[in-house]
Enzyme design. Structure first.
Site, short mmCIF file in Angstrom:
data_model
loop_
_atom_site.label_atom_id
_atom_site.label_comp_id
_atom_site.label_asym_id
_atom_site.label_seq_id
_atom_site.Cartn_x
_atom_site.Cartn_y
_atom_site.Cartn_z
N CYS A 56 0.78 -1.30 0.05
CA CYS A 56 -0.04 -0.14 0.18
C CYS A 56 0.95 1.40 0.15
O CYS A 56 0.44 2.44 -0.24
CB CYS A 56 -0.84 0.03 1.10
SG CYS A 56 -0.10 -0.36 2.85
N ARG A 58 3.99 1.56 -1.56
CA ARG A 58 5.21 1.38 -2.47
C ARG A 58 4.95 0.49 -3.75
O ARG A 58 4.19 -0.47 -3.62
CB ARG A 58 6.50 1.16 -1.93
CG ARG A 58 6.69 -0.21 -1.43
CD ARG A 58 8.01 -0.35 -0.59
NE ARG A 58 8.09 0.37 0.37
CZ ARG A 58 8.72 1.47 0.61
NH1 ARG A 58 9.66 1.73 -0.18
NH2 ARG A 58 8.50 2.07 1.94
N HIS A 102 18.75 0.89 -0.27
CA HIS A 102 17.36 1.29 -0.10
C HIS A 102 16.48 0.05 0.16
O HIS A 102 15.56 0.09 0.94
CB HIS A 102 17.12 1.85 -1.61
CG HIS A 102 15.61 1.92 -1.65
ND1 HIS A 102 14.94 3.03 -0.85
CD2 HIS A 102 14.75 1.21 -2.34
CE1 HIS A 102 13.73 2.92 -1.26
NE2 HIS A 102 13.49 1.78 -2.19
N SER A 112 9.24 2.64 6.01
CA SER A 112 7.68 2.36 5.97
C SER A 112 7.30 3.77 6.73
O SER A 112 7.76 4.42 7.37
CB SER A 112 7.42 1.30 7.08
OG SER A 112 7.91 0.03 6.33
N THR A 118 6.83 -4.42 11.11
CA THR A 118 7.59 -5.80 10.89
C THR A 118 6.80 -6.64 9.67
O THR A 118 7.13 -7.22 8.76
CB THR A 118 7.32 -6.64 12.01
OG1 THR A 118 6.00 -6.76 12.39
CG2 THR A 118 8.28 -6.38 12.85
N GLU A 119 5.56 -6.15 9.08
CA GLU A 119 4.82 -6.34 7.96
C GLU A 119 5.58 -6.46 6.75
O GLU A 119 5.52 -7.30 5.83
CB GLU A 119 3.52 -5.63 7.82
CG GLU A 119 2.28 -6.73 7.53
CD GLU A 119 0.98 -6.04 7.37
OE1 GLU A 119 0.30 -6.53 6.42
OE2 GLU A 119 0.80 -5.08 8.23
N ALA A 193 -20.72 0.08 20.33
CA ALA A 193 -20.28 -0.59 19.15
C ALA A 193 -19.90 0.35 18.10
O ALA A 193 -19.88 -0.11 16.80
CB ALA A 193 -21.83 -1.28 18.67
N MET A 196 -13.88 2.89 16.75
CA MET A 196 -12.79 2.91 17.66
C MET A 196 -12.70 1.46 18.51
O MET A 196 -11.67 0.74 18.56
CB MET A 196 -12.61 4.14 18.19
CG MET A 196 -12.01 5.25 17.56
SD MET A 196 -10.37 4.71 17.15
CE MET A 196 -9.45 4.88 18.31
#
Lengths: 358, 264
Positions: A56, A58, A102, A112, A118-119, A193, A196
């Site tokens: 999402c 790059r 890079h 990021s 870490t994803e 509900a 957030m």
């Protein structure tokens, strides 16, 4: 893929700093199409090997070509999306040690939007795996990516770049895990509900909580959220009488006044026979009387407290950037030497490559 | 320096070294499951054991005839309990907290004035090795070791709770075990100590009456103190913070009881 006797690895791309989301979303490539798209690049005679990283934040292409192809690198994007749209895009291009630096920064989460996330390493690994399975990588990119994965892991292990919660949900999970240990024995109750509350509850549920209950003045909304999260819905008043069952209580109602007072919490705590109660109050105005924080066994956090945690975690991660960059520079210098020594050798057939460890 | 005192100094050096190493690696953010801290604790235990063995040979009985030996025996039990249970309950950082406490006890023990000839005479007055006496002394002091470790786990709990309450999620927060695990460890160690102390008191009652034996009331008092809290914790539940505070407070009282026993 064409043959090449001596090549150079190049990188061309755009990211969240160079292009807005409106551009990136149009260029995003689903994981299932990555291999196929790589082949559009390697079909061209001048480009040998290709890996496309599409997240999402790059879209980057890593490819191998002769040195003089660097100036024409943007053409890779033209092969994927057509000439016209590509002309005005703010591409960045890297080669040599800059390119390696890079990619290491990307894989380590230094590049990021959420510093140190870490994803990204998993996403880079999947991108490489897709290209490799489609037969679009060979000696150069195999060597590069496999070493970069090792470097990224090394950077994470030897720095604190991934430490600390950078979102309100993650801060809630960190605290809950340090209070209860294993969340598999914990019951979560959400009062309200809204979006957030649901977001924080989903982060907790992602760690595999025992049970989840939603209680809201709008019972229909409570049922909908409970179904979405595989939990139960209670009428609002019933929820308040069952507070003692909750280990983690998330309050996120739009009530203009305090919902939970010390007088309501103390009997619930007695019924819990010493088991702690972790309350996350993300409502504004707050749902929980702040005096409750002084009740032994109650751990209360409001939005400000959780945000303070994320802000200080972010600041600590920023302090780690220099350490990570030093680690990367040292490792990249070794890798560069290794790859340049291979440049003098004949480029092998694709079939000679060992299967990479992804 | 006597050979036995030399053993004690060596033990103290290892406990101190292990502690300093762990603290340094924690500060640098490189602390993992510290093998070196574990090894230092083990070597400290070896030297403590050599000290106790040396004294045992001199006295020809369980080497617990004065305050110095009592303190060393208690700290020796604490290290054994840590080595046996600390790692299995994922409480590896417990060693970092145990080593300074054991070190302090070693230093106090080393500073205690000690007349070797008088100790040998006292041991002779107490008589040679006798089963119930040996059992009473050994088991009772191991129970104190267990209470000592409950105190260590309690301190760790209070520290972790401070981090959680203040929202300061720094290095130690990530290395300390979850509060739930620590409060479970506190309860189990106290319960283990209560069982052992009951066995110690029971064996004391079997010792034939003679002069020079110590009073039993401090042991009864300590046992009742811990037994009540275990009973309440088991049947009614106690907020973990209170349990941790109690574990620290009760160990200080237990420590005082050792002084009372050794002065009589």
């Amino acid at each position: 893929m064409g043959d090449i006797n001596s090549g150079e690895i190049f990188c061309v791309g755009i990211n969240h700093e160079s292009a807005p989301v409106s551009v990136r979303e149009q260029m995003a490539i689903p994981e299932s199409k990555l291999g196929e798209k790589c082949s559009l690049i390697t079909k061209k005679e001048e480009f040998h090997e290709a890996v496309i990283i599409s997240t999402c934040n790059r879209i980057e292409i890593y490819t191998v070509a002769n040195s003089d192809e660097f100036s024409k690198l943007e053409e890779c994007f033209a092969f994927l999306y057509g000439e016209e749209e590509m002309k005005s895009l703010p591409f960045y291009k890297f080669r040599g040690s800059e390119m390696m630096n890079h990619l290491c920064r990307v894989a380590s989460g230094l590049d990021s939007m959420i510093l140190g996330e870490t994803e990204i390493l998993g996403q880079v690994k999947k991108s490489y795996a897709a290209a490799h399975l489609a037969g679009q990588t060979s000696r150069y990119l195999n060597k590069l990516f496999q070493n970069v994965f090792k470097i990224a892991k090394y950077v994470r292990t030897n720095s604190k770049i991934t430490r600390g919660a950078t979102s309100v949900g993650a801060a809630g999970v960190d605290l809950a895990e340090k209070i209860f240990g294993n969340l598999k024995d914990c019951n979560v109750m959400i009062l309200g509900a809204g979006q957030m509350g649901a977001m924080v509850a989903k982060t907790l549920a992602g760690r595999g909580v025992k049970g989840l209950v939603v209680s809201s003045r709008s019972h229909d909304k409570a049922i909908a959220l409970a179904e979405e999260m595989n939990g139960k819905a209670y009428e609002f008043e019933e929820g308040l009488t069952r507070l003692f069952e909750a280990d983690i209580l998330i309050t996120a109602t739009s009530s203009p006044h305090t919902l939970l007072t010390k007088e309501q919490i103390v009997p619930a705590i007695r019924k819990r026979r010493g088991r702690p109660l972790f309350i996350i109050d993300i409502a504004v105005p707050r749902d929980v009387d702040e005096g409750i924080a002084r009740v032994p066994g109650v751990y209360l956090y409001d939005m400000d407290a959780l945000q303070r945690i994320t802000v200080s975690a972010h600041a600590r991660r920023e302090e780690q950037i220099i350490i990570c960059e030093d680690l990367i520079s040292t490792e990249v210098a070794k890798l560069e030497l290794d790859i340049s020594s291979r440049n003098t050798k004949k480029y092998p057939d694709q079939g000679d490559d060992p299967l990479p460890t992804v | 320096m006597d050979r036995d005192r030399l053993f004690l100094v060596c033990a103290a050096v290892f406990f101190c070294g292990g502690f300093l190493y762990a603290i340094t690696s924690l500060r640098n953010g490189h602390y993992k499951k510290s093998v070196w801290n574990f090894l230092a604790m083990f070597l400290g235990l070896v030297f403590q054991s050599m000290f106790l063995a040396e004294r045992g040979q001199v006295h020809e009985r369980c080497p617990v005839t004065n305050l110095l030996e009592i303190l060393i025996f208690v700290s020796w039990s604490m290290v054994i309990i840590y080595l046996l249970f600390g790692s299995s309950y994922r409480l590896s950082l417990m060693g970092v907290f145990t080593s300074p406490l054991v070190l302090i006890i070693c230093i106090i023990a080393a500073l205690v004035p000690f007349d070797k000839d008088q100790a040998i005479k006292a041991a002779a007055d107490l008589g040679g090795a006798e089963t119930w006496t040996e059992l009473h002394i050994g088991v009772s002091l191991i129970s104190y070791g267990s209470f000592g470790m409950a105190c260590v786990a309690g301190l760790m709990f209070l520290l972790q709770e401070h981090h959680v309450r203040s929202g300061k999620l720094e290095t130690l927060f990530y290395h300390l075990p979850p509060m739930h695990n620590l409060s479970k460890a506190v309860f189990r160690l106290m319960f283990f100590g209560v069982i052992l102390l009951a066995a110690g008191i029971f064996s004391a009652e079997k010792i034939p009456p003679k002069g020079g034996s110590h009073p039993l009331w401090p042991l009864y008092a300590i046992w009742i103190l811990y037994a009540v809290i275990c009973f309440v914790g088991f049947f009614r539940g106690i907020v973990a913070r209170r349990l941790a505070q109690f574990a620290v407070f009760a160990f200080l009282i237990s420590f005082l009881s050792l002084l009372i026993i050794s002065w009589n």
